[in-house]
Design a protein around this motif. Structure first.
Motif, PDB file in Angstrom:
ATOM      1  N   TYR A   1       1.018  -1.183   0.138  1.00 50.71           N
ATOM      2  CA  TYR A   1      -0.029  -0.154  -0.026  1.00 50.71           C
ATOM      3  C   TYR A   1       0.855   1.129  -0.085  1.00 50.71           C
ATOM      4  O   TYR A   1       2.067   1.147   0.734  1.00 50.71           O
ATOM      5  CB  TYR A   1      -0.864  -0.082   1.333  1.00 50.71           C
ATOM      6  CG  TYR A   1      -1.978  -0.894   1.066  1.00 50.71           C
ATOM      7  CD1 TYR A   1      -3.183  -0.848   0.253  1.00 50.71           C
ATOM      8  CD2 TYR A   1      -2.076  -2.165   1.777  1.00 50.71           C
ATOM      9  CE1 TYR A   1      -4.204  -1.580   0.021  1.00 50.71           C
ATOM     10  CE2 TYR A   1      -2.982  -2.976   1.914  1.00 50.71           C
ATOM     11  CZ  TYR A   1      -4.066  -2.587   0.921  1.00 50.71           C
ATOM     12  OH  TYR A   1      -5.067  -3.723   0.762  1.00 50.71           O
TER      13      TYR A   1
ATOM     14  N   VAL B   1       2.767  -6.026   2.172  1.00 50.81           N
ATOM     15  CA  VAL B   1       1.743  -6.939   2.601  1.00 50.81           C
ATOM     16  C   VAL B   1       1.344  -8.080   1.933  1.00 50.81           C
ATOM     17  O   VAL B   1       0.701  -9.086   2.563  1.00 50.81           O
ATOM     18  CB  VAL B   1       0.382  -6.258   3.037  1.00 50.81           C
ATOM     19  CG1 VAL B   1       0.626  -5.090   4.108  1.00 50.81           C
ATOM     20  CG2 VAL B   1      -0.388  -5.838   1.781  1.00 50.81           C
TER      21      VAL B   1
ATOM     22  N   PRO C   1      -4.934 -16.072   9.268  1.00 50.68           N
ATOM     23  CA  PRO C   1      -5.347 -15.292  10.590  1.00 50.68           C
ATOM     24  C   PRO C   1      -5.440 -14.025   9.884  1.00 50.68           C
ATOM     25  O   PRO C   1      -5.377 -13.454   8.900  1.00 50.68           O
ATOM     26  CB  PRO C   1      -4.208 -15.453  11.305  1.00 50.68           C
ATOM     27  CG  PRO C   1      -2.969 -15.649  10.509  1.00 50.68           C
ATOM     28  CD  PRO C   1      -3.325 -16.420   9.254  1.00 50.68           C
ATOM     29  N   SER C   2      -6.289 -12.876  10.730  1.00 46.09           N
ATOM     30  CA  SER C   2      -6.241 -11.583  10.555  1.00 46.09           C
ATOM     31  C   SER C   2      -5.307 -11.119  10.135  1.00 46.09           C
ATOM     32  O   SER C   2      -4.183 -10.950  10.760  1.00 46.09           O
ATOM     33  CB  SER C   2      -7.161 -10.956  11.806  1.00 46.09           C
ATOM     34  OG  SER C   2      -7.519  -9.627  11.506  1.00 46.09           O
ATOM     35  N   GLY C   3      -5.227 -10.204   9.113  1.00 47.83           N
ATOM     36  CA  GLY C   3      -4.266  -9.192   8.775  1.00 47.83           C
ATOM     37  C   GLY C   3      -3.233 -10.076   7.840  1.00 47.83           C
ATOM     38  O   GLY C   3      -2.093  -9.406   7.532  1.00 47.83           O
ATOM     39  N   CYS C   4      -3.559 -11.183   7.368  1.00 41.69           N
ATOM     40  CA  CYS C   4      -2.382 -11.949   6.757  1.00 41.69           C
ATOM     41  C   CYS C   4      -2.461 -11.523   5.111  1.00 41.69           C
ATOM     42  O   CYS C   4      -1.726 -11.944   4.345  1.00 41.69           O
ATOM     43  CB  CYS C   4      -2.762 -13.474   6.777  1.00 41.69           C
ATOM     44  SG  CYS C   4      -4.095 -14.270   6.054  1.00 41.69           S
ATOM     45  N   GLY C   5      -3.498 -10.773   4.665  1.00 48.10           N
ATOM     46  CA  GLY C   5      -3.399 -10.216   3.427  1.00 48.10           C
ATOM     47  C   GLY C   5      -4.502 -11.005   2.535  1.00 48.10           C
ATOM     48  O   GLY C   5      -4.480 -10.713   1.188  1.00 48.10           O
ATOM     49  N   LYS C   6      -5.320 -11.683   3.024  1.00 52.77           N
ATOM     50  CA  LYS C   6      -6.458 -12.642   2.295  1.00 52.77           C
ATOM     51  C   LYS C   6      -7.070 -11.446   1.519  1.00 52.77           C
ATOM     52  O   LYS C   6      -7.422 -11.650   0.175  1.00 52.77           O
ATOM     53  CB  LYS C   6      -7.378 -13.386   3.061  1.00 52.77           C
ATOM     54  CG  LYS C   6      -6.774 -14.280   4.213  1.00 52.77           C
ATOM     55  CD  LYS C   6      -7.743 -14.863   5.133  1.00 52.77           C
ATOM     56  CE  LYS C   6      -8.481 -14.001   6.101  1.00 52.77           C
ATOM     57  NZ  LYS C   6      -7.757 -13.485   7.154  1.00 52.77           N
ATOM     58  N   SER C   7      -7.929 -10.485   1.992  1.00 55.82           N
ATOM     59  CA  SER C   7      -8.754  -9.503   1.310  1.00 55.82           C
ATOM     60  C   SER C   7      -7.735  -8.910   0.449  1.00 55.82           C
ATOM     61  O   SER C   7      -8.480  -8.563  -0.674  1.00 55.82           O
ATOM     62  CB  SER C   7      -9.119  -8.621   2.357  1.00 55.82           C
ATOM     63  OG  SER C   7     -10.326  -9.171   3.336  1.00 55.82           O
ATOM     64  N   THR C   8      -6.717  -8.378   0.646  1.00 60.44           N
ATOM     65  CA  THR C   8      -5.926  -7.564  -0.195  1.00 60.44           C
ATOM     66  C   THR C   8      -5.617  -8.561  -1.620  1.00 60.44           C
ATOM     67  O   THR C   8      -5.783  -8.077  -2.713  1.00 60.44           O
ATOM     68  CB  THR C   8      -4.646  -7.309   0.407  1.00 60.44           C
ATOM     69  OG1 THR C   8      -4.602  -6.476   1.538  1.00 60.44           O
ATOM     70  CG2 THR C   8      -3.888  -6.479  -0.481  1.00 60.44           C
TER      71      THR C   8
ATOM     72  N   GLU D   1     -15.256 -13.524   3.089  1.00 57.76           N
ATOM     73  CA  GLU D   1     -15.892 -13.642   4.449  1.00 57.76           C
ATOM     74  C   GLU D   1     -17.504 -13.631   4.337  1.00 57.76           C
ATOM     75  O   GLU D   1     -17.745 -12.698   5.160  1.00 57.76           O
ATOM     76  CB  GLU D   1     -15.115 -13.026   5.612  1.00 57.76           C
ATOM     77  CG  GLU D   1     -13.664 -12.750   5.307  1.00 57.76           C
ATOM     78  CD  GLU D   1     -13.191 -13.122   6.823  1.00 57.76           C
ATOM     79  OE1 GLU D   1     -13.769 -13.067   7.741  1.00 57.76           O
ATOM     80  OE2 GLU D   1     -11.692 -12.733   6.957  1.00 57.76           O
TER      81      GLU D   1
HETATM   82  N1  LIG Z   1      -5.872   0.672   2.659  1.00 60.15           N
HETATM   83  C1  LIG Z   1      -4.810   0.167   3.300  1.00 60.15           C
HETATM   84  N2  LIG Z   1      -3.545   0.958   3.407  1.00 60.15           N
HETATM   85  C2  LIG Z   1      -2.546   0.418   4.103  1.00 60.15           C
HETATM   86  N3  LIG Z   1      -2.582  -0.896   4.424  1.00 60.15           N
HETATM   87  C3  LIG Z   1      -3.629  -1.953   4.522  1.00 60.15           C
HETATM   88  C4  LIG Z   1      -4.730  -1.247   3.949  1.00 60.15           C
HETATM   89  N4  LIG Z   1      -5.710  -2.501   3.712  1.00 60.15           N
HETATM   90  C5  LIG Z   1      -5.077  -3.330   4.394  1.00 60.15           C
HETATM   91  N5  LIG Z   1      -3.718  -3.097   4.876  1.00 60.15           N
HETATM   92  C6  LIG Z   1      -2.744  -3.733   5.402  1.00 60.15           C
HETATM   93  O1  LIG Z   1      -2.592  -4.672   4.723  1.00 60.15           O
HETATM   94  C7  LIG Z   1      -2.433  -6.186   5.451  1.00 60.15           C
HETATM   95  C8  LIG Z   1      -3.418  -7.209   5.087  1.00 60.15           C
HETATM   96  O2  LIG Z   1      -4.832  -6.691   5.363  1.00 60.15           O
HETATM   97  P1  LIG Z   1      -5.849  -7.639   4.639  1.00 60.15           P
HETATM   98  O3  LIG Z   1      -7.243  -6.777   4.843  1.00 60.15           O
HETATM   99  O4  LIG Z   1      -5.780  -8.130   3.559  1.00 60.15           O
HETATM  100  O5  LIG Z   1      -6.010  -8.675   5.891  1.00 60.15           O
HETATM  101  P2  LIG Z   1      -6.975 -10.053   6.105  1.00 60.15           P
HETATM  102  O6  LIG Z   1      -6.182 -11.184   5.953  1.00 60.15           O
HETATM  103  O7  LIG Z   1      -8.100  -9.543   5.183  1.00 60.15           O
HETATM  104  O8  LIG Z   1      -7.430  -9.758   7.461  1.00 60.15           O
HETATM  105  P3  LIG Z   1      -8.972  -9.728   8.185  1.00 60.15           P
HETATM  106  O9  LIG Z   1      -8.911 -11.381   8.224  1.00 60.15           O
HETATM  107  O10 LIG Z   1      -8.951  -9.280   9.524  1.00 60.15           O
HETATM  108  O11 LIG Z   1      -9.927  -9.505   7.159  1.00 60.15           O
HETATM  109  C9  LIG Z   1      -2.653  -5.665   6.864  1.00 60.15           C
HETATM  110  O12 LIG Z   1      -1.574  -5.544   7.837  1.00 60.15           O
HETATM  111  C10 LIG Z   1      -3.517  -4.396   6.770  1.00 60.15           C
HETATM  112  O13 LIG Z   1      -2.923  -3.515   8.058  1.00 60.15           O
END
Ligand SMILES: Nc1ncnc2c1ncn2[C@@H]1O[C@H](COP(=O)(O)OP(=O)(O)OP(=O)(O)O)[C@@H](O)[C@H]1O
Ligand SMILES: [Mg+2]
Lengths: 283, 371, 268
Positions: B13, B19, B38-45, B160
């Motif tokens: 980002y 990430v 786990p949460s924050g591992c980057g799945k959504s990204t 999710e």
């Molecule tokens: N718009 C953004 N700008 C900067 N960093 C971001 C942004 N969106 C997500 N991140 C960071 O990227 C990393 C991955 O985020 P992501 O949302 O992909 O996690 P996730 O696996 O979907 O988690 P969750 O299960 O909590 O949804 C995290 O460390 C988050 O802080």
């Protein structure tokens, strides 16, 4: 394309800013060093306009008049607005009606309010003087006495604007959690203590906003004295903006008028800074 | 008809660290792929990059062989279902589902036909003229899926979608999603942090951690052959028991000695014998799942190790299965007990446990990789 | 305590309402009947109104005001939504700088820009034209900030969903997001409309031609200049006509207005 989108979206703002803010500010600076009546070419006069400001009795009288207006207008406005907001805050039934009533003068043009109050203040036939006479008292020269006129205008302006500030305070007051008052009640705090030590600190940001808004609003005082008194009697209600307007559009002293605008803006800035320090320290 | 290929995809980002670091995955046509971690591992990204909602910092994304890194979402032929459903609050269900089709200049008749068909599949026909705020969470969820279905996209993306439902509804919807996948014959990529969802839905699963792929395999392989400590601990309920210790060679016998030496497990007869030779004298972590640590010896002739009587701290009996909790050298261990037997035990009973040695996992304590 | 509060509130409310009632009744009275504390007009007649319309083109000014206020409010909403959206939901170089420019603009006293803006109007040849009344007000910092704040409060997924459905940015703003921040839109609409309708100083500067004048300007000139012949009743009738449209509008919307003003964060 994707990269350009945000710039396309803000382009109206940038264009507007350039034409109506950046250019005027720059041009204003240039103007202050010139003599110009719009028709003939500009004439460079150096700092002469600034020198003239300091010697211009009428301008300083206008600034002084504006300050006299503010000194009555702001405290009165805050006191009444807070008082009404506090009354409204604990009121459930009819609250909407009262709010709407207080807000009525806010939405109406200053022109209307001024014409209305001109009649109320009229020396011979005004409602106020008729009331005083009815009570066996003498008439007051609300708009005819140089020592009174500006304060009459200040009262009118308060009447016009106070509704807006009631609403702003009300929003602030409603953010005070009820438990705070309950806790204070348990400790036996008086109404004044509760207001001073709970309410006031929490609505302090609102208070500051209100002070600044009404200061800036007050400094732009124009249409009210323009209609009511045309600056009289004896220039006692001549406001700074009126004077700047007069210099520009009656005498066509564009350069000088711009200089006055600048100096006056500086005075406003100074007042706001002083207020900020005072308000923040006080509460 | 669509396969999705991620080649060395990375994401940072604006101004931040990476990430997603280096992800390479190929999703086959009609596959149900789950991204879990786990949460924050980057799945959504990762999912949002596939959707085109986030720029790809590095690497190539191919849908059906076409590189789509710079193709806007609407031209990728994908549809997405969001965690909070993201229904347009001011539109009715019908309008919500029709919006994307309208923008694609489809004829009114066809739109109506498609929306009604999707509504039939999802059993939301009576809701078509309601607004989202007048519906339950489960109904909204269906509408969100319906909005994706009507588009008939090549690829479905889910972020999710079940996490806001209660446990029962989540279970039902899981089954319906499987059914839907068969019906629609489409490629689906599904994000969840719930490993039960991952195991039940996925044809294959990508386990992510801190922006890296830990393991990419079928559910059964993830469960039986976790490649590292993280996957071992993440997949499965209850989580795998992990016990640190060291491999020792004593007069022809290969043993696992727990750190505090309370356990010395003879591995000579187990299938691990060969592999562990190279780790003699080195610290390892032993992993064993609850179902392989039981109050009765395993059937068949698999080797087992029986520990001395150990005191339980708590027993959870759910009728169909019972779990007993105890501590070994300060580490919480969970074993599976026979429910009938567990019912007769006092919660602090001492009991002998049988360790199914062929089902034990070993991990290098330093690299955390499976041995 | 409670009755006292209601008595105080009622007195205050009367103080704000009564003058308007009096104004209407005075405007319908004969000149001799002015100045009494009446609720009903004395010697009711519409003579004052007749006089107003005879002496000044108030009907024309009403249409001018209406056109200018409606059209400009539309532009303010359009530009405010676009700029507010970009500031709230997009990342791009210079975004913060623009935000600070807006704050700067808001705190800049209009006394500084008044003269140069007039000169701009002269140079553009816009004096005595609607453009002079519309363009300078077509974008307004407060509305940008209010839009920005409202857009910032909406979930990102709403925008994502629309983008996947194939909507472009303008469609996202106006078809997806705006319907979900209607209280803010209403607040901005009313504030802007009110400000434009009541604006008297700027028209006084850029409009000289009676046919292009707005209502407040015309009424101001009417009551300052000699045309009212010092007849208060006539002036007041003009003032009533000026106040009427905005009061009607206000009574129509006031319930939404005050509530939305409170909820759309007018507090800062
Ligand atoms: N718009 C953004 N700008 C900067 N960093 C971001 C942004 N969106 C997500 N991140 C960071 O990227 C990393 C991955 O985020 P992501 O949302 O992909 O996690 P996730 O696996 O979907 O988690 P969750 O299960 O909590 O949804 C995290 O460390 C988050 O802080
Ligand atoms: Mg996520």
């Amino acid at each position: 394309m994707k990269r350009l989108t945000p710039y396309l979206l803000v382009s109206p703002y940038l264009l507007h800013f350039l034409v109506f803010v950046a250019f005027p500010v720059g041009f204003s600076v240039v103007l202050t060093f010139h003599d110009w009546n719009i028709i003939s070419p500009m004439k460079w006069v150096g700092l002469a306009n600034y020198g003239r400001v300091f010697r211009d009795r009428e301008f300083w009288q206008a600034v002084w008049n504006t300050l006299r207006f503010l000194v009555v207008h702001i405290p009165l406005q805050i006191a009444i607005a807070l008082f009404l907001a506090e009354l409204l805050n604990r009121t459930i039934r009819g609250a909407a009606f009262f709010r709407a009533a207080f807000f009525l003068p806010v939405i109406v043009s200053g022109v209307v309010v001024t014409i209305l109050w001109q009649q109320l203040y009229s020396f011979n036939s005004g409602l106020l003087n008729r009331g005083l006479v009815g009570l066996g008292l003498g008439r007051v020269g609300w708009l005819d006495d140089p020592d009174v006129a500006m304060y009459s205008i200040a009262v009118m302006a308060t009447w016009k604007n106070v509704g807006l500030y009631v609403i702003l305070f009300l929003v602030g007051l409603q953010s005070v959690p009820e438990q705070y008052y309950e806790a204070a009640d348990l400790e036996g705090a008086t109404t004044w203590q509760k207001f001073r030590y709970i309410t006031l600190p929490i609505i302090n940001p609102t208070l500051f906003t209100v002070v600044v808004l009404s200061t800036i609003g007050g400094f732009s005082l124009f249409i009210e004295p323009y209609i009511m008194t045309e600056g009289g009697p004896l220039n006692s209600t001549l406001s700074a903006v009126m004077y700047i307007y007069k210099q520009a559009f009656q005498y066509y002293h564009m350069g000088y008028s711009a200089t006055l605008g600048f100096c006056f803006a500086l005075i406003i800035l100074l007042v706001v800074i002083v207020q900020r320090r005072y308000v923040e320290k006080e509460v | 008809m669509a396969n999705v290929q991620l080649n060395h995809i990375a994401k940072a980002y604006a101004g931040g660290p990476r990430v997603i670091r280096d992800v390479t995955i190929d999703v086959k046509d009609r596959e149900f792929l789950v991204l879990v971690g786990p949460s924050g591992c980057g799945k959504s990204t990762l999912l949002r990059m596939i959707a085109g909602l986030e720029d790809i910092t590095d690497g190539d994304l191919l849908i059906d062989g076409r590189r789509v890194n710079d193709v806007p979402p609407k031209d990728r032929d994908i549809a997405m279902v969001f965690q909070n459903y993201a229904l347009y609050p001011h539109m009715t269900v019908f309008e919500n589902m029709a919006f994307g089709l309208t923008l694609r200049k489809m004829s009114k008749v066809e739109i109506k036909q498609r929306v009604e068909q999707a509504a039939r599949i999802l059993e939301i026909e009576p809701l078509l003229h309601r607004k989202p705020k007048d519906m339950s969470g489960g109904q909204r969820q269906r509408v969100a899926i319906g909005r994706a279905i009507v588009r008939e996209p090549k690829v479905f993306l889910f972020d999710e979608p079940l996490s806001n439902l209660d446990a029962k509804l989540r279970g039902q919807t899981r089954i319906e999603l499987q059914k839907l996948h068969r019906q629609l014959n489409a490629t689906m990529i599904y994000v969840t942090h719930d490993q039960v969802e991952a195991m039940t839905l996925g044809d294959r699963i990508v386990v992510l951690r801190g922006g890296d792929v830990m393991q990419f395999d079928t559910p059964i392989n993830l469960y039986n052959h976790p490649v590292n400590l993280f996957v071992a601990g993440f997949i499965g309920t209850p989580p795998m028991n992990l016990l640190p210790g060291i491999i020792q060679q004593r007069n022809n016998r290969l043993t696992f000695d727990s750190q505090g030496n309370t356990l010395q497990i003879d591995l000579s007869k187990s299938v691990h014998h060969e592999r562990l030779q190279r780790h003699v004298g080195k610290p390892v972590i032993l992993g064993i799942r609850a179902e392989h640590l039981t109050d009765a010896p395993t059937s068949g002739d698999r080797p087992f190790f029986s520990s001395e009587q150990l005191p339980f701290e708590a027993i959870e009996n759910m009728g169909n299965e019972a779990l007993g909790y105890l501590t070994i050298e300060g580490i919480r261990i969970v074993a599976r007990l026979t429910p009938d037997r567990a019912a007769t035990l006092s919660p602090t009973a001492h009991i002998t446990l049988f360790w199914d040695l062929d089902k034990v996992h070993f991990f290098d304590a330093e690299t955390e990789l499976a041995i | 305590m409670k009755p006292l509060r209601y008595i105080l509130l009622t007195v205050a409310a009367l103080t704000f309402i009564y003058p308007f009632v009096w104004m209407v009744s005075a405007s319908l009275s004969s000149e001799a009947g002015l100045g009494s504390l009446t609720l009903l007009p004395i010697g009711a007649s519409i003579q004052n109104y007749m006089t107003v319309f005879e002496r000044i083109p108030l009907g024309r000014a009403f249409l001018n005001s209406l056109f200018v206020a409606v059209f400009t409010t539309g532009l303010v909403l359009l530009s405010g939504a676009m700029v507010g959206y970009a500031l709230a939901r997009m990342t791009f170089r210079g975004r913060d700088a623009i935000f600070y420019l807006i704050i700067f603009t808001m705190t800049l006293p209009f006394q500084i820009t008044l003269i140069p803006n007039y000169i701009t109007m002269v140079k553009l040849g816009w004096v005595d034209s609607y453009l002079a009344l519309i363009v300078p007000f077509a974008l307004n910092s407060l509305s940008v900030l209010l839009f920005r704040q409202a857009f910032a409060g909406l979930p990102q997924a709403l925008i994502d969903a629309a983008r996947i459905d194939g909507a472009n940015e303008l469609r996202i703003i106006f078809q997806i997001l705006i319907p979900n921040i209607l209280p803010t839109v209403l607040t901005i609409t009313i504030l802007t409309f009110m400000g434009l309708w009541n604006e008297a100083l700027w028209p006084l500067i850029v409009i000289r031609d009676e046919a292009t004048m707005t209502m407040p300007q015309l009424v101001t000139l009417f009551s300052v200049g000699g045309r009212a012949d010092g007849q208060l009743g006539v002036k007041i009738a003009a003032a009533v006509l000026l106040a009427l449209p905005i009061i009607i509008l206000y009574l129509f919307f006031q319930k939404h207005f005050i509530r939305s003003m409170a909820s759309s964060g007018m507090k800062d």
